[in-house]
Scaffold this motif. Structure first.
Motif, PDB file in Angstrom:
ATOM      1  N   ASP A 188       0.846  -1.196   0.000  1.00  0.00           N
ATOM      2  CA  ASP A 188       0.000   0.000   0.000  1.00  0.00           C
ATOM      3  C   ASP A 188       0.876   1.239   0.000  1.00  0.00           C
ATOM      4  OD1 ASP A 188      -2.267   1.544  -0.028  1.00  0.00           O
ATOM      5  OD2 ASP A 188      -2.812   1.193   2.072  1.00  0.00           O
ATOM      6  N   ALA A 189       0.357   2.296  -0.596  1.00  0.00           N
ATOM      7  CA  ALA A 189       1.035   3.592  -0.672  1.00  0.00           C
ATOM      8  C   ALA A 189      -0.039   4.664  -0.775  1.00  0.00           C
ATOM      9  CB  ALA A 189       1.964   3.650  -1.888  1.00  0.00           C
ATOM     10  N   PRO A 190       0.275   5.915  -0.446  1.00  0.00           N
ATOM     11  CA  PRO A 190      -0.739   6.968  -0.491  1.00  0.00           C
ATOM     12  C   PRO A 190      -1.407   7.142  -1.856  1.00  0.00           C
ATOM     13  CG  PRO A 190       1.152   7.707   0.771  1.00  0.00           C
ATOM     14  CD  PRO A 190       1.538   6.398   0.145  1.00  0.00           C
ATOM     15  N   PHE A 191      -0.679   6.827  -2.924  1.00  0.00           N
ATOM     16  CA  PHE A 191      -1.262   7.023  -4.259  1.00  0.00           C
ATOM     17  C   PHE A 191      -1.968   5.771  -4.787  1.00  0.00           C
ATOM     18  CE2 PHE A 191       3.141   5.742  -4.815  1.00  0.00           C
ATOM     19  CZ  PHE A 191       3.101   4.813  -5.845  1.00  0.00           C
ATOM     20  N   PHE A 192      -2.004   4.694  -4.002  1.00  0.00           N
ATOM     21  CA  PHE A 192      -2.779   3.513  -4.375  1.00  0.00           C
ATOM     22  C   PHE A 192      -4.258   3.801  -4.131  1.00  0.00           C
ATOM     23  CE2 PHE A 192       0.437  -0.225  -3.758  1.00  0.00           C
ATOM     24  CZ  PHE A 192       1.371   0.442  -4.532  1.00  0.00           C
ATOM     25  N   LYS A 193      -5.099   3.438  -5.080  1.00  0.00           N
ATOM     26  CA  LYS A 193      -6.546   3.577  -4.898  1.00  0.00           C
ATOM     27  C   LYS A 193      -7.115   2.393  -4.111  1.00  0.00           C
ATOM     28  CE  LYS A 193      -7.021   6.211  -9.197  1.00  0.00           C
ATOM     29  NZ  LYS A 193      -5.573   6.299  -9.456  1.00  0.00           N
ATOM     30  N   LYS A 194      -6.450   1.270  -4.210  1.00  0.00           N
ATOM     31  CA  LYS A 194      -6.763   0.089  -3.419  1.00  0.00           C
ATOM     32  C   LYS A 194      -5.464  -0.443  -2.828  1.00  0.00           C
ATOM     33  CE  LYS A 194     -10.852  -1.524  -6.015  1.00  0.00           C
ATOM     34  NZ  LYS A 194     -11.808  -1.638  -4.890  1.00  0.00           N
ATOM     35  N   GLY A 207      19.256 -22.771   3.608  1.00  0.00           N
ATOM     36  CA  GLY A 207      20.384 -22.708   4.524  1.00  0.00           C
ATOM     37  C   GLY A 207      20.539 -21.387   5.235  1.00  0.00           C
ATOM     38  N   ASP A 208      21.008 -20.373   4.525  1.00  0.00           N
ATOM     39  CA  ASP A 208      21.184 -19.057   5.148  1.00  0.00           C
ATOM     40  C   ASP A 208      20.568 -17.937   4.329  1.00  0.00           C
ATOM     41  OD1 ASP A 208      22.917 -19.196   3.051  1.00  0.00           O
ATOM     42  OD2 ASP A 208      24.708 -18.643   4.174  1.00  0.00           O
ATOM     43  N   THR A 209      19.828 -18.276   3.295  1.00  0.00           N
ATOM     44  CA  THR A 209      19.095 -17.281   2.499  1.00  0.00           C
ATOM     45  C   THR A 209      17.694 -17.834   2.221  1.00  0.00           C
ATOM     46  OG1 THR A 209      19.757 -18.173   0.336  1.00  0.00           O
ATOM     47  CG2 THR A 209      21.211 -16.526   1.355  1.00  0.00           C
ATOM     48  N   GLY A 210      16.784 -16.941   1.915  1.00  0.00           N
ATOM     49  CA  GLY A 210      15.446 -17.430   1.634  1.00  0.00           C
ATOM     50  C   GLY A 210      14.535 -16.362   1.068  1.00  0.00           C
ATOM     51  N   SER A 211      13.359 -16.812   0.609  1.00  0.00           N
ATOM     52  CA  SER A 211      12.396 -15.916  -0.017  1.00  0.00           C
ATOM     53  C   SER A 211      10.989 -16.242   0.458  1.00  0.00           C
ATOM     54  CB  SER A 211      12.440 -16.050  -1.545  1.00  0.00           C
ATOM     55  OG  SER A 211      13.726 -15.829  -2.053  1.00  0.00           O
ATOM     56  N   LEU A 212      10.144 -15.230   0.427  1.00  0.00           N
ATOM     57  CA  LEU A 212       8.714 -15.415   0.620  1.00  0.00           C
ATOM     58  C   LEU A 212       8.082 -15.348  -0.763  1.00  0.00           C
ATOM     59  CD1 LEU A 212       6.366 -15.628   2.764  1.00  0.00           C
ATOM     60  CD2 LEU A 212       6.047 -13.175   2.352  1.00  0.00           C
ATOM     61  N   LYS A 213       7.652 -16.473  -1.258  1.00  0.00           N
ATOM     62  CA  LYS A 213       7.040 -16.533  -2.583  1.00  0.00           C
ATOM     63  C   LYS A 213       5.543 -16.279  -2.449  1.00  0.00           C
ATOM     64  CE  LYS A 213       6.769 -19.471  -6.694  1.00  0.00           C
ATOM     65  NZ  LYS A 213       7.114 -20.813  -7.256  1.00  0.00           N
ATOM     66  N   ILE A 214       5.082 -15.210  -3.058  1.00  0.00           N
ATOM     67  CA  ILE A 214       3.658 -14.862  -2.983  1.00  0.00           C
ATOM     68  C   ILE A 214       2.909 -15.626  -4.076  1.00  0.00           C
ATOM     69  CG2 ILE A 214       1.976 -13.002  -3.141  1.00  0.00           C
ATOM     70  CD1 ILE A 214       4.203 -11.109  -2.131  1.00  0.00           C
ATOM     71  N   LEU A 215       2.052 -16.535  -3.659  1.00  0.00           N
ATOM     72  CA  LEU A 215       1.332 -17.416  -4.592  1.00  0.00           C
ATOM     73  C   LEU A 215       0.013 -16.804  -5.046  1.00  0.00           C
ATOM     74  CD1 LEU A 215       1.914 -20.792  -2.731  1.00  0.00           C
ATOM     75  CD2 LEU A 215       3.268 -19.822  -4.586  1.00  0.00           C
ATOM     76  N   GLU A 216      -0.601 -16.027  -4.161  1.00  0.00           N
ATOM     77  CA  GLU A 216      -1.889 -15.408  -4.498  1.00  0.00           C
ATOM     78  C   GLU A 216      -2.042 -14.104  -3.725  1.00  0.00           C
ATOM     79  OE1 GLU A 216      -6.699 -16.382  -4.225  1.00  0.00           O
ATOM     80  OE2 GLU A 216      -5.236 -17.948  -3.769  1.00  0.00           O
ATOM     81  N   ALA A 217      -2.504 -13.081  -4.414  1.00  0.00           N
ATOM     82  CA  ALA A 217      -2.748 -11.788  -3.776  1.00  0.00           C
ATOM     83  C   ALA A 217      -3.922 -11.129  -4.476  1.00  0.00           C
ATOM     84  CB  ALA A 217      -1.510 -10.899  -3.841  1.00  0.00           C
ATOM     85  N   LYS A 218      -4.555 -10.192  -3.806  1.00  0.00           N
ATOM     86  CA  LYS A 218      -5.718  -9.531  -4.401  1.00  0.00           C
ATOM     87  C   LYS A 218      -5.783  -8.070  -3.958  1.00  0.00           C
ATOM     88  CE  LYS A 218      -8.847 -10.858  -0.630  1.00  0.00           C
ATOM     89  NZ  LYS A 218     -10.101 -11.566  -0.268  1.00  0.00           N
ATOM     90  N   LEU A 219      -6.556  -7.288  -4.698  1.00  0.00           N
ATOM     91  CA  LEU A 219      -6.818  -5.903  -4.342  1.00  0.00           C
ATOM     92  C   LEU A 219      -8.041  -5.823  -3.436  1.00  0.00           C
ATOM     93  CD1 LEU A 219      -6.381  -4.045  -7.758  1.00  0.00           C
ATOM     94  CD2 LEU A 219      -4.696  -4.338  -5.937  1.00  0.00           C
ATOM     95  N   VAL A 220      -7.948  -5.004  -2.411  1.00  0.00           N
ATOM     96  CA  VAL A 220      -9.090  -4.796  -1.515  1.00  0.00           C
ATOM     97  C   VAL A 220      -9.266  -3.305  -1.278  1.00  0.00           C
ATOM     98  CG1 VAL A 220      -8.817  -7.029  -0.374  1.00  0.00           C
ATOM     99  CG2 VAL A 220      -7.629  -5.024   0.538  1.00  0.00           C
ATOM    100  N   ASP A 221     -10.461  -2.920  -0.891  1.00  0.00           N
ATOM    101  CA  ASP A 221     -10.748  -1.513  -0.629  1.00  0.00           C
ATOM    102  C   ASP A 221      -9.955  -1.023   0.580  1.00  0.00           C
ATOM    103  OD1 ASP A 221     -12.518  -1.336  -2.729  1.00  0.00           O
ATOM    104  OD2 ASP A 221     -14.246  -1.893  -1.477  1.00  0.00           O
ATOM    105  N   LYS A 222      -9.583   0.226   0.566  1.00  0.00           N
ATOM    106  CA  LYS A 222      -8.930   0.829   1.729  1.00  0.00           C
ATOM    107  C   LYS A 222      -9.994   1.194   2.766  1.00  0.00           C
ATOM    108  CE  LYS A 222      -4.858   2.806  -0.515  1.00  0.00           C
ATOM    109  NZ  LYS A 222      -3.915   3.939  -0.470  1.00  0.00           N
ATOM    110  N   ASN A 223      -9.611   1.124   4.007  1.00  0.00           N
ATOM    111  CA  ASN A 223     -10.529   1.497   5.077  1.00  0.00           C
ATOM    112  C   ASN A 223     -10.740   3.008   5.080  1.00  0.00           C
ATOM    113  OD1 ASN A 223     -10.748  -1.156   5.925  1.00  0.00           O
ATOM    114  ND2 ASN A 223      -8.978  -0.975   7.299  1.00  0.00           N
TER     115      ASN A 223
END
Length: 223
Positions: A188-194, A207-223
């Motif tokens: 999220d950022a101030p110029f994001f609409k969602k 071992g000593d390195t790693g990643s977070l693999k994002i498999l699914e994401a979606k847009l949602v309304d801001k509060n």
């Protein structure tokens, strides 16, 4: 000034866009380079599909360009991408990397474009603190002493910045990850609409390195 913004989905490129908009520039396109190699000198390779969601979230059209990822040759791919847009300059999130900044400058010079680099040579701790106040930043890759599996998915906030300060003193970890110690994605950022919400992810640890693999994401309304 009409700008095309080089984006990877991480904090630096997104914050550069935020600064550009604050200063009254118009960001007409997002430019994302997709390297064929994970060890590209110029471009990030993790979770690049998130850039499409970022484009949708902020309503700025996306131009993507595949790249060989081979050192120096990959610069031609950025040139091809920039030739597709009609702008006055290019926004970049470079902080200290002379390699990246110098090559982007050379490409822009050849195309008659200006380089907009609002983060260049900023104090890393001050910059990270400023970013954390306006962006929702999550760490998605770590590759440095002191950064273990628990950091994957962690937000950058006051608490994590204090921990990074301690790691900087002990292991010389760059506060902003400029040496490749960690990589991020912005939800999220101030110029994001969602805003973006991660629905499903998995940790890949080697071992000593790693990643977070994002498999699914979606847009949602801001509060």
């Amino acid at each position: 000034m009409k700008l095309a913004a080089l984006v990877s989905g991480g904090k630096d490129s997104i914050f550069a866009i935020y600064k550009a908009l604050q200063e009254g520039h118009e960001v007409t396109h997002l430019i994302n380079i997709i390297p064929a190699r994970d060890d590209s000198y110029m471009y990030h390779s993790i979770n690049l599909h998130m850039v499409e969601l970022i484009s949708a979230a902020c309503g700025i059209p996306l131009v993507q360009q595949e790249s060989s990822g081979i050192k120096e040759l990959e610069l031609d791919d950025l040139t091809l991408a920039l030739k597709k847009v009609d702008v006055d300059g290019v926004s970049v999130g470079a902080i200290e990397s002379q390699y990246q900044a110098g090559r982007v400058q050379k490409i822009c010079d050849s195309l008659g474009l200006k380089v907009y680099a609002p983060l260049w040579h900023r104090d890393p701790e001050e910059l990270l603190t400023e970013m954390s106040k306006v962006l929702d930043i999550r760490i998605v890759r770590v590759a440095a002493d002191g950064l273990d599996k628990s950091w994957l998915g962690r937000p950058i906030n006051v608490n994590s910045i204090e921990h990074l300060k301690a790691l900087n003193k002990r292991y010389m970890v760059h506060m902003a990850g400029e040496g490749g110690e960690y990589e991020t994605v912005v939800l999220d950022a101030p110029f994001f609409k969602k805003r973006i919400e991660i629905v499903k992810s998995e940790v890949e640890w080697q071992g000593d390195t790693g990643s977070l693999k994002i498999l699914e994401a979606k847009l949602v309304d801001k509060n």
